[in-house]
Design a protein around this motif. Sequence first.
Motif, short mmCIF file in Angstrom:
data_model
loop_
_atom_site.label_atom_id
_atom_site.label_comp_id
_atom_site.label_asym_id
_atom_site.label_seq_id
_atom_site.Cartn_x
_atom_site.Cartn_y
_atom_site.Cartn_z
N ILE A 95 0.83 -1.21 0.00
CA ILE A 95 0.00 0.00 0.00
C ILE A 95 0.86 1.27 0.00
N VAL A 96 1.90 1.27 0.81
CA VAL A 96 2.68 2.51 0.91
C VAL A 96 4.07 2.37 0.26
N ARG A 97 4.25 1.35 -0.55
CA ARG A 97 5.54 1.23 -1.23
C ARG A 97 5.67 2.37 -2.24
N ALA A 98 6.83 3.01 -2.30
CA ALA A 98 7.02 4.08 -3.28
C ALA A 98 8.24 3.74 -4.13
N VAL A 99 8.02 3.10 -5.25
CA VAL A 99 9.11 2.69 -6.15
C VAL A 99 8.70 3.01 -7.57
N LYS A 100 9.52 3.78 -8.27
CA LYS A 100 9.17 4.12 -9.65
C LYS A 100 9.18 2.86 -10.53
N ILE A 101 8.41 2.90 -11.60
CA ILE A 101 8.26 1.69 -12.42
C ILE A 101 9.61 1.19 -12.95
N ILE A 185 -15.73 0.82 -3.13
CA ILE A 185 -15.55 2.07 -2.38
C ILE A 185 -14.15 2.60 -2.70
N ILE A 186 -14.12 3.86 -3.09
CA ILE A 186 -12.85 4.50 -3.45
C ILE A 186 -12.45 5.42 -2.30
N LEU A 187 -11.37 5.05 -1.64
CA LEU A 187 -10.98 5.73 -0.41
C LEU A 187 -9.98 6.84 -0.66
N GLY A 188 -10.09 7.85 0.19
CA GLY A 188 -9.02 8.82 0.33
C GLY A 188 -8.10 8.34 1.44
N VAL A 189 -7.69 9.22 2.35
CA VAL A 189 -6.79 8.79 3.42
C VAL A 189 -7.52 8.73 4.76
N PHE A 190 -7.15 7.72 5.55
CA PHE A 190 -7.84 7.47 6.81
C PHE A 190 -6.88 7.31 7.97
N ASP A 191 -7.33 7.77 9.13
CA ASP A 191 -6.54 7.57 10.35
C ASP A 191 -6.39 6.08 10.60
N GLY A 192 -5.25 5.71 11.18
CA GLY A 192 -5.01 4.29 11.46
C GLY A 192 -4.58 3.60 10.18
N GLY A 193 -4.23 2.34 10.30
CA GLY A 193 -3.89 1.56 9.11
C GLY A 193 -2.65 2.06 8.41
N SER A 194 -2.57 1.77 7.14
CA SER A 194 -1.33 1.97 6.39
C SER A 194 -0.94 3.45 6.24
N TYR A 196 -0.60 5.49 8.39
CA TYR A 196 0.31 5.84 9.48
C TYR A 196 1.71 5.27 9.29
N GLU A 197 1.88 4.49 8.21
CA GLU A 197 3.23 3.98 7.92
C GLU A 197 4.04 5.01 7.14
N VAL A 198 3.36 6.02 6.56
CA VAL A 198 4.11 7.07 5.86
C VAL A 198 4.57 8.09 6.91
N GLY A 199 5.64 8.79 6.63
CA GLY A 199 6.16 9.74 7.62
C GLY A 199 5.19 10.88 7.90
N GLU A 200 5.41 11.53 9.06
CA GLU A 200 4.47 12.56 9.50
C GLU A 200 4.42 13.74 8.53
N SER A 201 5.58 14.17 8.02
CA SER A 201 5.58 15.36 7.17
C SER A 201 4.86 15.06 5.85
N PHE A 202 5.04 13.84 5.34
CA PHE A 202 4.36 13.43 4.10
C PHE A 202 2.84 13.39 4.34
N ARG A 203 2.49 12.86 5.52
CA ARG A 203 1.07 12.76 5.88
C ARG A 203 0.44 14.16 5.93
N GLU A 204 1.16 15.09 6.55
CA GLU A 204 0.63 16.46 6.66
C GLU A 204 0.44 17.09 5.29
N ARG A 205 1.40 16.80 4.39
CA ARG A 205 1.29 17.36 3.03
C ARG A 205 0.05 16.83 2.33
N ILE A 206 -0.21 15.53 2.51
CA ILE A 206 -1.38 14.95 1.86
C ILE A 206 -2.66 15.55 2.44
#
Length: 252
Positions: A95-101, A185-194, A196-206
Amino acid sequence: MSLDGKVAFVTGGSGGLGRVHGLVLAKNGADVALTGNRNMDKVEAVAKEIRALGKKAMAVKVDISDEGEVKAAAEAVKKELGSVDILVNNAAFGIVRAVKITDMEKEDWERDLSINLTGAFNCIKAMMGDMAEKKWGRIINISSVTGTMGGFGQCSYATTKAGLIGLTKTVALEGARNNITSNVIILGVFDGGSFYEVGESFRERIIKRVPMRRAGNPEELSNAVAFLASEESSYITGTELVVSGGIDLFTF
Ligand SMILES: NC(=O)c1ccc[n+]([C@@H]2O[C@H](COP(=O)([O-])OP(=O)(O)OC[C@H]3O[C@@H](n4cnc5c(N)ncnc54)[C@H](O)[C@@H]3O)[C@@H](O)[C@H]2O)c1
């Protein structure tokens, strides 16, 4: 909304959001089977919380990418709780892997597809027959705005989440005459779950990109799951329900 007498099967039931889906479905009256492929103590703990609400619950160990394991899990649930009426395809990997193709390993691509997309296929295939016999079924697939908007560094995840939309609509067509609805169901971002695996500053930006300026509370999502699982949503099928605080809307 009443889900009394219904049996729900929630994949990824130990995850941040899967746990809440299980609890909200139980609060609305369903007995619930929760799956996990590891950390079964966490899945069992959620099952315990559900039993405390007075509903039956079962923790099932299954790797959803394995068709044989999924068939066996569906049989085990049928024996203990009854055949599945409500299937929530919530489990996901990568879910939170960030790797370019250009850097993505083919085996990671294939694993993500085998869990997120083939996993949903396996569960639908294993459970839709019983729903057809009962002439009642609810299939709810959990996608993401990444599936409709794309996601930088998320080629496999975005592909699986887009694939779930086509799968949902096809299953809606094939299930309609047997009173089986299929929605995504098409989700945006939710508290808890994956999220929270992204860093805080990235989360705030989103979160700054969310028109409502906050992540969703998992219950705000699970209530949508419960509605699509209920009799009250009986004429809604093949639809995409966006639960995102508006993150997919144009903002500036
Ligand atoms: N959290 C968010 O903000 C967010 C945003 C968009 C979409 N989503 C979607 O919501 C769903 C739940 O996400 P979450 O945040 O709770 O994630 P999470 O990582 O907390 O939970 C994922 C669950 O999937 C299970 N799983 C992984 N591989 C499996 C396998 N092979 N077999 C069986 N189970 C397996 C894990 O054990 C875990 O319980 C996912 O489909 C995700 O794509 C979440």
